[in-house]
Design a protein around this motif. Structure first.
Motif, PDB file in Angstrom:
ATOM      1  N   PHE A  47       0.868  -1.131   0.240  1.00 43.74           N
ATOM      2  CA  PHE A  47       0.034  -0.059  -0.003  1.00 43.74           C
ATOM      3  C   PHE A  47       0.951   1.159   0.001  1.00 43.74           C
ATOM      4  N   ASN A  48       2.047   1.340   0.695  1.00 45.68           N
ATOM      5  CA  ASN A  48       2.825   2.448   0.721  1.00 45.68           C
ATOM      6  C   ASN A  48       3.927   2.421  -0.240  1.00 45.68           C
ATOM      7  N   ILE A  78      -4.202   1.405  -5.235  1.00 45.66           N
ATOM      8  CA  ILE A  78      -4.984   2.128  -4.326  1.00 45.66           C
ATOM      9  C   ILE A  78      -4.071   3.238  -3.710  1.00 45.66           C
ATOM     10  N   GLY A  79      -2.932   2.850  -3.209  1.00 46.95           N
ATOM     11  CA  GLY A  79      -1.976   3.750  -2.536  1.00 46.95           C
ATOM     12  C   GLY A  79      -1.243   4.552  -3.603  1.00 46.95           C
ATOM     13  N   VAL A  85      -7.347  11.911  -5.102  1.00 39.76           N
ATOM     14  CA  VAL A  85      -8.326  11.159  -6.073  1.00 39.76           C
ATOM     15  C   VAL A  85      -9.413  10.156  -5.416  1.00 39.76           C
ATOM     16  N   TRP A  86      -9.053   9.615  -4.266  1.00 41.48           N
ATOM     17  CA  TRP A  86     -10.030   8.769  -3.891  1.00 41.48           C
ATOM     18  C   TRP A  86     -10.998   9.743  -2.981  1.00 41.48           C
ATOM     19  N   TRP A  87     -10.825  10.838  -2.567  1.00 37.41           N
ATOM     20  CA  TRP A  87     -11.832  11.798  -2.005  1.00 37.41           C
ATOM     21  C   TRP A  87     -12.615  12.323  -3.020  1.00 37.41           C
ATOM     22  N   GLU A  88     -12.025  12.392  -4.356  1.00 39.15           N
ATOM     23  CA  GLU A  88     -12.863  12.618  -5.580  1.00 39.15           C
ATOM     24  C   GLU A  88     -13.919  11.624  -5.840  1.00 39.15           C
ATOM     25  N   LEU A  89     -13.543  10.304  -5.909  1.00 39.76           N
ATOM     26  CA  LEU A  89     -14.156   9.249  -6.417  1.00 39.76           C
ATOM     27  C   LEU A  89     -15.421   9.103  -5.237  1.00 39.76           C
ATOM     28  N   LEU A  90     -15.081   9.362  -3.995  1.00 36.53           N
ATOM     29  CA  LEU A  90     -15.953   9.169  -2.746  1.00 36.53           C
ATOM     30  C   LEU A  90     -17.335  10.176  -2.982  1.00 36.53           C
ATOM     31  N   ARG A  91     -16.579  11.620  -3.358  1.00 36.59           N
ATOM     32  CA  ARG A  91     -17.540  12.632  -3.686  1.00 36.59           C
ATOM     33  C   ARG A  91     -18.575  12.199  -4.859  1.00 36.59           C
ATOM     34  N   HIS A  92     -17.984  11.657  -5.984  1.00 35.40           N
ATOM     35  CA  HIS A  92     -18.736  11.309  -7.035  1.00 35.40           C
ATOM     36  C   HIS A  92     -19.508  10.269  -7.000  1.00 35.40           C
ATOM     37  N   ALA A 184       0.332  13.337  -3.988  1.00 32.39           N
ATOM     38  CA  ALA A 184      -0.216  13.129  -2.572  1.00 32.39           C
ATOM     39  C   ALA A 184      -0.802  11.849  -2.394  1.00 32.39           C
ATOM     40  N   GLY A 185       0.052  10.807  -3.234  1.00 34.11           N
ATOM     41  CA  GLY A 185      -0.227   9.421  -2.855  1.00 34.11           C
ATOM     42  C   GLY A 185       1.260   8.710  -2.463  1.00 34.11           C
ATOM     43  N   THR A 186       1.140   7.589  -2.116  1.00 27.24           N
ATOM     44  CA  THR A 186       2.241   6.942  -1.640  1.00 27.24           C
ATOM     45  C   THR A 186       3.526   6.334  -2.663  1.00 27.24           C
ATOM     46  N   ALA A 187       3.054   6.541  -4.186  1.00 28.91           N
ATOM     47  CA  ALA A 187       4.097   6.301  -5.081  1.00 28.91           C
ATOM     48  C   ALA A 187       5.099   7.534  -5.157  1.00 28.91           C
ATOM     49  N   GLY A 188       6.269   7.088  -5.839  1.00 25.00           N
ATOM     50  CA  GLY A 188       7.238   8.040  -6.314  1.00 25.00           C
ATOM     51  C   GLY A 188       7.130   8.689  -7.671  1.00 25.00           C
ATOM     52  N   GLY A 189       8.221   8.949  -8.265  1.00 25.31           N
ATOM     53  CA  GLY A 189       8.175   9.397  -9.649  1.00 25.31           C
ATOM     54  C   GLY A 189       7.999  10.890  -9.783  1.00 25.31           C
TER      55      GLY A 189
END
Length: 359
Positions: A47-48, A78-79, A85-92, A184-189
């Motif tokens: 996840f992280n 997911i992470g 993005v997940w807050w946006e999906l929840l709002r949608h 603002a996620g757990t991935a890099g790049g």
């Protein structure tokens, strides 16, 4: 939002850990203590987007096991998408007619395109490679290709021997690692949106449009400047580090570039050459190296390059085992334990004195 993150993260990790625990207990006959520890550890690591694993071959022995690979992939996805993005999906979901923001749209569709394109290209490049996807069945090949496409942005697990990949596959993973995941996620790049914005700028310039528009919305000059600045700085850092290592080490450009991007994007995958890298970028004994027997591209050395004296050797004087294989019942395969260089997951900054532990 902070409270939501605190709730969301443990919930996802708990669900994935439960699936892994049950699978390890039922299919791999691990005792409950080991199954719980391994399941929770890998769920959190996935996840992280950390990429840490408890096995010397990362996730190679799970390459054809969907009950292990799929939960790890989902956790990485997911992470890596990012909490906004997940807050946006929840709002949608609560308001189906609400429009997605530009950031959410670019991140979601960009991630989908990268996942699908990465899977197709990786499978095409490695389908008949006897050292990676070749020995697997059709389903296993598709699963392993999908897993490698997903975790390259930027989890660091590997379900195939990274040191045995073809050059075109390394280049593909270079691109996926460099792009990374969502903001603002757990991935890099450099992030998906940062990579996409210069593309919209180029498209607008080619069309002769005075402004850059994304999904019928005008892109602000500040966003364009920030994206271009990050992209150019990242490219410059990668080029500079790659050039320095090309001078200081005997390795080929493709594997050096892979190592640099993996480090820059905090991925942690390695082709297995890290033990031969000079410490602090200096003092590499390349003029006093001992010639090394040929090994098909696993070392990633340039033609005619010699081997560093610090490279580990087996009991019989043979070269290092680049990727040891284990099974739940047999332990270490072969008569010798694999070198620390064999690990293609995180923690690959090893030395000749670093022990490898058969977890």
């Amino acid at each position: 939002m902070l409270l939501g993150v605190v709730r969301f993260t443990p919930a996802v990790e708990l669900v994935m850990a439960l699936v892994l625990i049950v699978r390890l207990r039922v299919a791999y006959h691990s005792d409950w203590g080991a199954a719980v520890y391994s399941g929770v550890f890998h769920a959190i690591s996935a996840f992280n987007n950390a990429g840490f694993g408890l096995l010397p071959d990362s996730a190679v022995q799970w390459a054809e096991d969907p009950w292990m690979s799929v939960p790890l992939m989902l956790s990485v996805m997911i992470g890596g998408l990012g909490f906004p993005v997940w807050w946006e999906l929840l709002r949608h979901w609560r308001r189906p007619y609400a429009r997605w923001t530009v950031h959410a749209t670019i991140t979601i569709w960009g991630s989908v395109v990268l996942w699908v394109a990465g899977t197709v290209l990786f499978a095409a490049f490695e389908w008949d490679n006897k050292s990676t996807l070749g020995p697997m069945g059709t389903g296993g090949k598709i699963l392993a290709a999908t897993f490698q496409s997903v975790v390259a942005r930027t989890a660091g697990f590997n379900s195939v021997d990274i040191g045995a990949l073809r050059r075109e596959s390394l280049l593909l993973l270079d691109g996926l690692m460099f792009i990374g995941g969502g903001s603002a996620g757990t991935a890099g790049g450099v992030k998906v949106a940062t990579f996409a914005i210069p593309g919209f700028v180029i498209w607008a310039e080619l069309r002769g449009e005075p402004t850059v528009r994304v999904l019928n919305r005008r892109l602000s000059p500040a966003n364009m400047r920030q994206a271009l600045t990050v992209a150019l700085l990242a490219t410059g850092m990668v080029v500079a580090a790659t050039g320095a290592l090309m001078v200081l080490t005997p390795f080929r450009l493709d594997v050096v570039l892979f190592e640099v991007i993996s480090a820059f994007a905090t991925v942690g995958m390695s082709t297995g050459i890290t033990c031969g890298h000079p410490r602090c970028g200096a003092g590499h004994p390349r003029r006093h190296d001992v010639p090394r027997p040929h090994r098909a591209d696993h070392a990633g050395r340039r033609p005619g390059a010699a081997q560093p004296t610090s490279t580990l050797r087996g009991p019989g004087g043979e070269g290092p085992r680049w990727l040891g294989t284990t099974s739940p019942s047999s332990g270490w395969a072969g008569s010798a334990r694999p070198s620390p260089c064999a690990r293609s997951r995180r923690g690959d900054a090893c030395s000749a004195s670093t022990p490898t532990r058969p977890w």
